[in-house]
Design an enzyme around this catalytic site. Structure first.
Site, PDB file in Angstrom:
ATOM      1  N   ASP A  80       0.853  -1.187   0.000  1.00  0.00           N
ATOM      2  CA  ASP A  80       0.000   0.000   0.000  1.00  0.00           C
ATOM      3  C   ASP A  80       0.889   1.237   0.000  1.00  0.00           C
ATOM      4  OD1 ASP A  80      -2.035  -1.796   0.180  1.00  0.00           O
ATOM      5  OD2 ASP A  80      -2.691  -1.238   2.191  1.00  0.00           O
ATOM      6  N   ASP A 118     -15.259  -4.169  -1.307  1.00  0.00           N
ATOM      7  CA  ASP A 118     -14.832  -3.892   0.063  1.00  0.00           C
ATOM      8  C   ASP A 118     -16.056  -3.543   0.898  1.00  0.00           C
ATOM      9  OD1 ASP A 118     -12.293  -4.196  -0.979  1.00  0.00           O
ATOM     10  OD2 ASP A 118     -12.017  -2.060  -1.297  1.00  0.00           O
TER      11      ASP A 118
END
Length: 240
Positions: free
Chosen positions: A8, A130
């Site tokens: 990330d 998500d």
């Protein structure tokens, strides 16, 4: 089952968050390419690369990091975060992405996302599903919707999607185990290639996800915090 470490990116650095909260940011390495090469050296073939700056904004930000990793390693990179326009997806593929993941765009601009599935094919486009309390979240998980995750995935299977990354936000970065019951339900009610994400804490979690029938698993903090060693993953990949 494919083992897919995650990198990330915020400000060009390798970070991890807890439950998607940007205030929990922890920097693990200022050089993501270094991390990617270490993964490659341990037999890893796939990488989930997320532009967290892009996820919060309206465009890709850290595409140079993608370009570096894609050009200087053999990793097959799935790239997500900030892909909200045709320009963004063009940049991502031009910079070397093997697949792209669309989450917010799939919720807010379904016509565009459906067009991408048709244009690039189901092997190149991944649906990012998500969720928190089963409801789909967008924009780096900063916004929620009323869409049920199963309904959301099922709708896109009818539009040709094959690959789905499902992250239970409540589990992400917490090192407390994965949402196995949710993943079972998804696999029982759809025909997708499911990539589990969020909550992996040890090697047992990986074996359980394989038993459930997940096509892949994304793991991040468990590696960065030393809960799972790269040499352990290297041995596992040969058996998976």
């Amino acid at each position: 089952m494919r083992i897919i470490p995650a990198i990330d990116i915020i400000d060009g650095k390798c970070v991890r968050l807890s439950q998607g909260d940007y205030n929990t940011k922890k920097v693990y390495n200022e050089n993501p390419l270094e991390v990617a090469k270490e993964f490659e050296d341990h037999g890893i073939k796939h990488l989930h690369l997320v532009d967290l700056d892009g996820a919060k904004s309206k465009q890709i930000i850290n595409y140079k990091t993608l370009e570096q990793i894609a050009s200087k390693t053999s990793l097959r990179v799935d790239f997500g975060g900030g892909i909200k326009s045709q320009k963004d997806i063009d940049i991502a593929f031009e910079c070397g992405a093997h697949q792209i993941t669309g989450g917010s765009i799939a919720v807010q601009e379904p016509e565009i996302f459906t067009k991408w599935i048709e244009q690039y094919g189901s092997e190149k486009i991944i649906l990012g599903a998500d969720c928190k309390n089963r409801k789909i979240a967008t924009h780096g998980w900063l916004e929620s919707s009323e869409l049920d995750v199963i309904d959301f995935i099922r709708d896109y299977t009818q539009k040709g999607i094959s690959y789905v990354i499902c992250t239970d936000i409540a589990k992400d970065g917490m090192l407390e185990g994965t949402s196995n019951e949710l993943y079972k339900e998804i696999l029982e009610n759809t025909a997708v290639k499911l990539i589990a994400s969020g909550g992996v804490s040890n090697m047992e979690d990986l074996h359980l996800l394989k038993e459930i029938g997940c096509e892949g698993v994304i793991l991040g903090k468990a590696i960065y915090e030393g809960r799972i060693k790269l040499n352990e993953l290297q041995k596992l990949i040969s058996t998976f």
